[in-house]
Design a protein around this motif. Structure first.
Motif, PDB file in Angstrom:
ATOM      1  N   ASP A   9      -4.114   7.924   0.729  1.00 12.15           N
ATOM      2  CA  ASP A   9      -5.298   7.770   0.087  1.00 12.15           C
ATOM      3  C   ASP A   9      -5.715   6.359  -0.687  1.00 12.15           C
ATOM      4  OD1 ASP A   9      -4.133   7.691  -2.644  1.00 12.15           O
ATOM      5  OD2 ASP A   9      -4.327   9.702  -2.960  1.00 12.15           O
ATOM      6  N   ILE A  10      -6.766   6.076  -0.959  1.00 12.27           N
ATOM      7  CA  ILE A  10      -7.180   4.836  -1.619  1.00 12.27           C
ATOM      8  C   ILE A  10      -6.113   4.497  -2.748  1.00 12.27           C
ATOM      9  CG2 ILE A  10      -9.053   3.654  -2.782  1.00 12.27           C
ATOM     10  CD1 ILE A  10      -9.701   3.903   0.191  1.00 12.27           C
ATOM     11  N   THR A  11      -6.012   5.364  -3.505  1.00 10.27           N
ATOM     12  CA  THR A  11      -5.216   4.974  -4.699  1.00 10.27           C
ATOM     13  C   THR A  11      -3.707   4.664  -4.300  1.00 10.27           C
ATOM     14  OG1 THR A  11      -6.291   6.599  -6.166  1.00 10.27           O
ATOM     15  CG2 THR A  11      -4.170   6.032  -6.845  1.00 10.27           C
ATOM     16  N   GLU A  12      -3.345   5.477  -3.207  1.00 13.57           N
ATOM     17  CA  GLU A  12      -1.937   4.970  -2.929  1.00 13.57           C
ATOM     18  C   GLU A  12      -2.030   3.521  -2.220  1.00 13.57           C
ATOM     19  OE1 GLU A  12       0.533   8.762  -1.688  1.00 13.57           O
ATOM     20  OE2 GLU A  12      -1.586   8.626  -0.684  1.00 13.57           O
ATOM     21  N   THR A  13      -2.984   3.388  -1.316  1.00  6.24           N
ATOM     22  CA  THR A  13      -3.205   2.200  -0.517  1.00  6.24           C
ATOM     23  C   THR A  13      -3.133   1.060  -1.549  1.00  6.24           C
ATOM     24  OG1 THR A  13      -4.341   3.323   1.113  1.00  6.24           O
ATOM     25  CG2 THR A  13      -4.487   1.067   1.098  1.00  6.24           C
ATOM     26  N   ILE A  14      -4.143   1.099  -2.762  1.00  9.28           N
ATOM     27  CA  ILE A  14      -4.049  -0.111  -3.631  1.00  9.28           C
ATOM     28  C   ILE A  14      -2.908  -0.205  -4.203  1.00  9.28           C
ATOM     29  CG2 ILE A  14      -5.020  -0.624  -5.991  1.00  9.28           C
ATOM     30  CD1 ILE A  14      -7.599   1.117  -5.369  1.00  9.28           C
ATOM     31  N   GLY A  15      -1.999   0.715  -4.669  1.00  7.18           N
ATOM     32  CA  GLY A  15      -0.642   0.555  -5.035  1.00  7.18           C
ATOM     33  C   GLY A  15       0.262  -0.020  -4.303  1.00  7.18           C
ATOM     34  N   LEU A  16      -0.052   0.210  -2.973  1.00  6.40           N
ATOM     35  CA  LEU A  16       1.000  -0.106  -1.834  1.00  6.40           C
ATOM     36  C   LEU A  16       0.567  -1.875  -1.848  1.00  6.40           C
ATOM     37  CD1 LEU A  16       3.278  -0.384   0.174  1.00  6.40           C
ATOM     38  CD2 LEU A  16       1.585   0.651   1.873  1.00  6.40           C
ATOM     39  N   THR A  17      -0.615  -1.928  -1.490  1.00  4.76           N
ATOM     40  CA  THR A  17      -1.139  -3.527  -1.767  1.00  4.76           C
ATOM     41  C   THR A  17      -0.791  -4.271  -2.692  1.00  4.76           C
ATOM     42  OG1 THR A  17      -2.990  -2.700  -0.127  1.00  4.76           O
ATOM     43  CG2 THR A  17      -3.154  -5.035  -1.030  1.00  4.76           C
ATOM     44  N   ASP A  18      -0.829  -4.103  -3.926  1.00  3.19           N
ATOM     45  CA  ASP A  18      -0.398  -4.727  -5.110  1.00  3.19           C
ATOM     46  C   ASP A  18       0.972  -5.071  -5.140  1.00  3.19           C
ATOM     47  OD1 ASP A  18      -1.078  -5.803  -7.525  1.00  3.19           O
ATOM     48  OD2 ASP A  18      -0.308  -3.930  -8.631  1.00  3.19           O
ATOM     49  N   ALA A  19       1.790  -4.022  -4.773  1.00  3.12           N
ATOM     50  CA  ALA A  19       3.136  -3.941  -4.803  1.00  3.12           C
ATOM     51  C   ALA A  19       4.000  -5.069  -3.995  1.00  3.12           C
ATOM     52  CB  ALA A  19       3.962  -2.753  -4.530  1.00  3.12           C
ATOM     53  N   MET A  20       2.961  -5.156  -2.786  1.00  5.85           N
ATOM     54  CA  MET A  20       3.436  -5.944  -1.583  1.00  5.85           C
ATOM     55  C   MET A  20       3.237  -7.508  -2.095  1.00  5.85           C
ATOM     56  SD  MET A  20       2.373  -3.786   1.795  1.00  5.85           S
ATOM     57  CE  MET A  20       2.619  -4.789   2.885  1.00  5.85           C
ATOM     58  N   VAL A  21       2.039  -7.612  -2.806  1.00  2.00           N
ATOM     59  CA  VAL A  21       1.577  -8.916  -3.328  1.00  2.00           C
ATOM     60  C   VAL A  21       2.467  -9.384  -4.281  1.00  2.00           C
ATOM     61  CG1 VAL A  21      -0.045 -10.254  -4.541  1.00  2.00           C
ATOM     62  CG2 VAL A  21      -0.659  -8.689  -3.027  1.00  2.00           C
TER      63      VAL A  21
END
Length: 514
Positions: A157-169
Motif C-alpha cells: 500500500d502507499i504507506t508501505e511504499t513510502i517506508g520502503l522508498t525512504d529506507a532505500m534512500v
C-alpha cells in the motif's frame, strides 16, 4: 543486525575456526557473492555445508556472506575456498590469504517478510531492517525472491511504499547541490530505442537548470541509457567527478551503479527481472529512491503505455502515476508523470551505438533524423522546463524546440561529453543482414518485446554496435520482399542466431491488407 566475530584459530573442538586459503576463480556470478568448496573438504563435511548453504567468510576484519557451491572434482584444493568475482570484490584480500568459515547468524529481518507473505503489512522499522540486511549481503537470492513475490501485484500500500522508498534512500549515499531547484527525468522503461534522456539533459542544462542525471545499464533490455551514452563518452563517474561535471555544465549523464545512490535497488532488480513480476510499489520505490538520493527536487516521469510495453493500459498508468505523486509528496519531491505512446519503438536504432546514432542525428538537426524521437524528447523536455520554472505552462515546447533548433543543445551535449572524459564516435557493426517481409499490407501492430529479443540475440548490449535498425513503424506499407528490419552483429554466429529467431516470428509486426 550484528554478526559474531570468528574465534581465534586453534580453539579446541571448534571446527568453524579452521582456516581455508582464498582462491580467485574468475567466475562471473553478476552481483551475487558465491563461494566454492570441495565436497571432501574437512570444514565442508564437519559443518554439514551443502550446495546453496549460506556461509560467512572472514578475512581479517572484513567479512561477507556468500552462497556455497559444492565442487565434486579437484577444481580447487582441499585447503582452498574459491570465490566468484562478486565475492572477491566484496571481501578483498589476495590469493592464498587465510579465511575463517562459519555458519552465519539467522537473518532476523526475514521474519517481517514471512509476516508479509501471510498478509501482515510491513512496519517502517521492519522494512528498514530488511533493506539494511539486503545491502549488507545477508539475503540470499531465494530470500530476495520471496520478498519480491510478497510485494508483487498490489500487495504494497502507499504507506508501505513510502517506508520502503525512504529506507532505500537512507542506506545509500545522498547528493546535495547548491541550488533550490534540481530537476530530473526518468522513464519506467519497456520501450526499445527510447533514448530521450540524451536529448533532454542538454536541452534543459542549456536553459540554466541543474539536471544531474544518473541512469542504469541494461539488465534485460538491448540497451540502457548508460550503455548508449557510453558509446559517446565515459559514464562511470564517481561522486566527485559527477559533481565537477554538473558544476561546470549544469548536467551530466552518468551510470548510477558507479555512485551507489540506491544500492538496495540494484540488488533487488537483479532478482526481480528474471521473475517477471510486476509491482507498482517496488517500481515507485526503485525510481524515487534514486531520484531523491541524487538530490532531485522536481522530476518528470515518462510512462509509455502500450500492449507490449511495461505499462499495458491507461488505467494502469493512472494508478501508477497517482502512487508516484503521493509517495513523492510524502518524501518531499515533486513528481509529474507524463503518459506517452508505448505502442512502438522510438527512433530507428535498438542497441547502444545504433540508438546513439539516432540521438546525434536529432541533436545535429540532420535531415532524416527520427522525428518521433525528436518530438518525444521535446514533449518531455517541455514538461521539465515548465516544472522547473523556466517556461510558463504551455510554453515549454517552444523553448525546448528553439534550444534544439539553434544548435545550443548540441553544443551543450558536446560540452557535457568533454567534461565527462571526452567525446567518442559510436562503433559500427561488422555484420548486417536485412529481414524481409513475407506479406503485403499496412503495419497495424508491433511487438516491442520480440524486437528487443532480436537485438539482444544479435549481441546487444555487450557488443555496443549490435542490435537492429527498424524500418516499419505503425502505418508503414510493406511489400513482399521489403526489409522491415536490419540486424547488426559483431560476429557471424550472433547474426545467424538473431536472423533465425527473427524469421521465425509470425507476429513481430502485424499487417492489414489495404
Amino acid at each position: 543486525m550484528s554478526y559474531r566475530q570468528p574465534a581465534a584459530a586453534g580453539a579446541s573442538g571448534n571446527h568453524a575456526t579452521s582456516g581455508l586459503h582464498l582462491r580467485r576463480l574468475g567466475i562471473d556470478t553478476y552481483q551475487e557473492p558465491v563461494a566454492y568448496m570441495r565436497s571432501d573438504c574437512d570444514i565442508c563435511r564437519s559443518e554439514g555445508f551443502e550446495a546453496h548453504s549460506r556461509i560467512e567468510l572472514w578475512c581479517g576484519e572484513r567479512h561477507i556472506v556468500a552462497t556455497l557451491n559444492v565442487v565434486h572434482f579437484p577444481m580447487i584444493a582441499l585447503h582452498e575456498v574459491g570465490l566468484s568475482e562478486a565475492a572477491w570484490r566484496t571481501l578483498g584480500g589476495n590469493d592464498g590469504d587465510l579465511v575463517r568459515v562459519l555458519h552465519p547468524a539467522p537473518v532476523q529481518s526475514f521474519s517481517s517478510v514471512r509476516a508479509k507473505i501471510y498478509g501482515h503489512p510491513f512496519t517502517s522499522e521492519g522494512v528498514a531492517a530488511i533493506v539494511c540486511d539486503i545491502v549488507a549481503g545477508h539475503y540470499s537470492n531465494i530470500e530476495m525472491a520471496a520478498l519480491i513475490t510478497a510485494c508483487s501485484g498490489s500487495h504494497l500500500d502507499i504507506t508501505e511504499t513510502i517506508g520502503l522508498t525512504d529506507a532505500m534512500v537512507k542506506v545509500g549515499q545522498r547528493l546535495q547541490w547548491q541550488a533550490d531547484m534540481v530537476v530530473d527525468k526518468h522513464c519506467v522503461g519497456g520501450l526499445p530505442g527510447n533514448r530521450t534522456t540524451l536529448l533532454i539533459v542538454p536541452i534543459v542544462a542549456a536553459c540554466g537548470l541543474i539536471i544531474p542525471k544518473t541512469s542504469s545499464r541494461a539488465i534485460t533490455s538491448p540497451a540502457g541509457t548508460a550503455d548508449t551514452m557510453e558509446t559517446l563518452a565515459p559514464v562511470a563517474l564517481d561522486i566527485d567527478a559527477m559533481r565537477r561535471v554538473v558544476e561546470r555544465e549544469g548536467g551530466c549523464i552518468a551510470w548510477g551503479g558507479a555512485v551507489s545512490l540506491s544500492p538496495a535497488d540494484d540488488l533487488l532488480i537483479r532478482v526481480e527481472h528474471p521473475l517477471d513480476l510486476d509491482s507498482d510499489g517496488l517500481l515507485v520505490a526503485s525510481v524515487l529512491s534514486k531520484k531523491i538520493a541524487a538530490g532531485s527536487t522536481h522530476v518528470v516521469i515518462d510512462l509509455p503505455v502500450g500492449a507490449t510495453a511495461k505499462v499495458r493500459s491507461p488505467q494502469a498508468a493512472m494508478a501508477l502515476a497517482g502512487r508516484l505523486i503521493a509517495v513523492g509528496e510524502a518524501l518531499g519531491i515533486t513528481v509529474k508523470p507524463v503518459l506517452t505512446d508505448g505502442t512502438q519503438p522510438v527512433g530507428c536504432g535498438i542497441g547502444p551505438a545504433l540508438e546513439a546514432h539516432d540521438v546525434l542525428a536529432v541533436l545535429q538537426n540532420i535531415a532524416g533524423a527520427p522525428q518521433d524521437l525528436r518530438e518525444r524528447a521535446l514533449l518531455l523536455a517541455a514538461n521539465v522546463l515548465e516544472l522547473g520554472g523556466k517556461a510558463q505552462v504551455g510554453q515549454g515546447m517552444a523553448l525546448a524546440a528553439s534550444v534544439l533548433d539553434s544548435g545550443a543543445a548540441w553544443r551543450k551535449f558536446q560540452a557535457i561529453c568533454e567534461a565527462q572524459g571526452g567525446m567518442r564516435v559510436p562503433p559500427k557493426a561488422g555484420f548486417t543482414h536485412p529481414v524481409l517481409s513475407q506479406h503485403r499490407g499496412q503495419v497495424v501492430a508491433i511487438d516491442n518485446r520480440r524486437l528487443a529479443s532480436i537485438a539482444k540475440l544479435a549481441g546487444a548490449p555487450k557488443a555496443p554496435a549490435a542490435g537492429i535498425v527498424f524500418h516499419a513503424p505503425l502505418g508503414s506499407r510493406m511489400e513482399i520482399g521489403q526489409p522491415y528490419l536490419t540486424i547488426h552483429a559483431a560476429s557471424p554466429g550472433e547474426l545467424a542466431y538473431a536472423r533465425a529467431y527473427a524469421e521465425a516470428q509470425e507476429n513481430l509486426i502485424s499487417l492489414q491488407e489495404v
